[in-house]
Enzyme design. Structure first.
Site, mmCIF file in Angstrom:
data_model
loop_
_atom_site.group_PDB
_atom_site.id
_atom_site.type_symbol
_atom_site.label_atom_id
_atom_site.label_comp_id
_atom_site.label_asym_id
_atom_site.label_seq_id
_atom_site.Cartn_x
_atom_site.Cartn_y
_atom_site.Cartn_z
ATOM 1 N N ARG A 84 -26.070 38.756 -38.227
ATOM 2 C CA ARG A 84 -25.564 40.113 -38.035
ATOM 3 C C ARG A 84 -24.813 40.206 -36.724
ATOM 4 O O ARG A 84 -25.303 39.802 -35.675
ATOM 5 C CB ARG A 84 -26.748 41.108 -38.017
ATOM 6 C CG ARG A 84 -26.396 42.512 -37.580
ATOM 7 C CD ARG A 84 -26.081 43.390 -38.754
ATOM 8 N NE ARG A 84 -25.785 44.748 -38.335
ATOM 9 C CZ ARG A 84 -26.541 45.790 -38.631
ATOM 10 N NH1 ARG A 84 -27.647 45.630 -39.313
ATOM 11 N NH2 ARG A 84 -26.181 46.995 -38.281
ATOM 12 N N ARG A 94 -21.980 44.576 -43.369
ATOM 13 C CA ARG A 94 -22.971 43.821 -42.611
ATOM 14 C C ARG A 94 -23.677 42.790 -43.477
ATOM 15 O O ARG A 94 -23.863 42.995 -44.673
ATOM 16 C CB ARG A 94 -23.989 44.756 -41.949
ATOM 17 C CG ARG A 94 -24.902 45.575 -42.837
ATOM 18 C CD ARG A 94 -24.357 46.916 -43.315
ATOM 19 N NE ARG A 94 -23.641 47.755 -42.389
ATOM 20 C CZ ARG A 94 -24.231 48.620 -41.566
ATOM 21 N NH1 ARG A 94 -25.531 48.763 -41.560
ATOM 22 N NH2 ARG A 94 -23.501 49.363 -40.778
ATOM 23 N N ASP A 97 -29.049 44.508 -43.087
ATOM 24 C CA ASP A 97 -29.525 45.724 -42.448
ATOM 25 C C ASP A 97 -30.988 45.871 -42.823
ATOM 26 O O ASP A 97 -31.318 45.834 -44.008
ATOM 27 C CB ASP A 97 -28.724 46.889 -43.051
ATOM 28 C CG ASP A 97 -28.592 48.055 -42.114
ATOM 29 O OD1 ASP A 97 -28.995 47.939 -40.955
ATOM 30 O OD2 ASP A 97 -28.067 49.086 -42.566
ATOM 31 N N ASP A 99 -33.988 48.549 -42.178
ATOM 32 C CA ASP A 99 -34.301 49.864 -41.619
ATOM 33 C C ASP A 99 -35.758 50.214 -41.852
ATOM 34 O O ASP A 99 -36.249 50.098 -42.980
ATOM 35 C CB ASP A 99 -33.445 50.945 -42.308
ATOM 36 C CG ASP A 99 -31.976 50.861 -41.946
ATOM 37 O OD1 ASP A 99 -31.671 50.414 -40.826
ATOM 38 O OD2 ASP A 99 -31.146 51.258 -42.781
#
Ligand code: ROI
Length: 168
Positions: A84, A94, A97, A99
């Site tokens: 990343r 990207r 990710d 989260d």
């Protein structure tokens, strides 16, 4: 003490399915943590700038004794490990990710971490995978996941046949 955490995974570069599988292996290897459940993989058009590849998303449930910031550090290390590169462009493509969507029943508002995740309440690519592994979930503010789903059409989301986990 261990808490149930839900993590959203997303990728739209460098073989997204492979990125997600590698990330799931890394989640399973986190200290003081156990990977409890993983949703199917879902493909969708990018939300935000349209001039980028389609995304693959999933949600994982992790039982962890890590603190929220310890987990955040660990997730950011996995993101960096998988190539990343943080760019200035907001909402750009990207490789990976990760989260933190929910952390037990906690509501956190810290400079580095806001939980529940800002945007989770209205994103089909978060809510539907989440519902697959936690259909009876109630958010810390008392809202049921089923209620959020009613306001969030499935349209545009494509559930992929590929297994999200390699079963031994
Ligand atoms: N769009 C989709 N479909 N899936 C994502 O994971 C995703 N992540 C993002 C933005 C760029 C907002 N768009 C996305 O960060």
């Amino acid at each position: 003490m261990s808490e149930r955490v839900y993590i959203g995974l997303g990728s739209n570069l460098a073989q997204p399915l492979r990125q997600l599988r590698t990330a799931l292996d890394s989640l399973a290897a986190l200290p003081r943590s156990q990977l409890a459940r993983v949703s199917s993989f879902y493909a969708s058009d990018p939300l935000g700038p349209a001039d980028q590849p389609r995304y693959v998303n999933a949600v994982a449930a992790l039982d962890t004794g890590l603190s929220p910031l310890e987990l955040l550090d660990a997730l950011q290390a996995i993101e960096l490990d998988q190539g990343r590169v943080r760019k200035d462009e907001r909402w750009g493509p990207r490789t990976l990710d990760l989260d933190i969507l929910l952390f037990g029943d906690r509501q956190l508002d810290e400079p580095r971490l806001v939980v529940p995740h800002y945007h989770m309440h209205a994103r089909a690519f978060v809510l539907y995978p989440l519902a697959e592994i936690a259909p009876d979930l109630v958010l810390p503010d008392g809202r049921a996941l089923t209620l959020l789903l009613q306001a969030c059409p499935f349209s545009g989301l494509e559930r992929l046949a590929q297994a999200s986990q390699v079963t031994p």
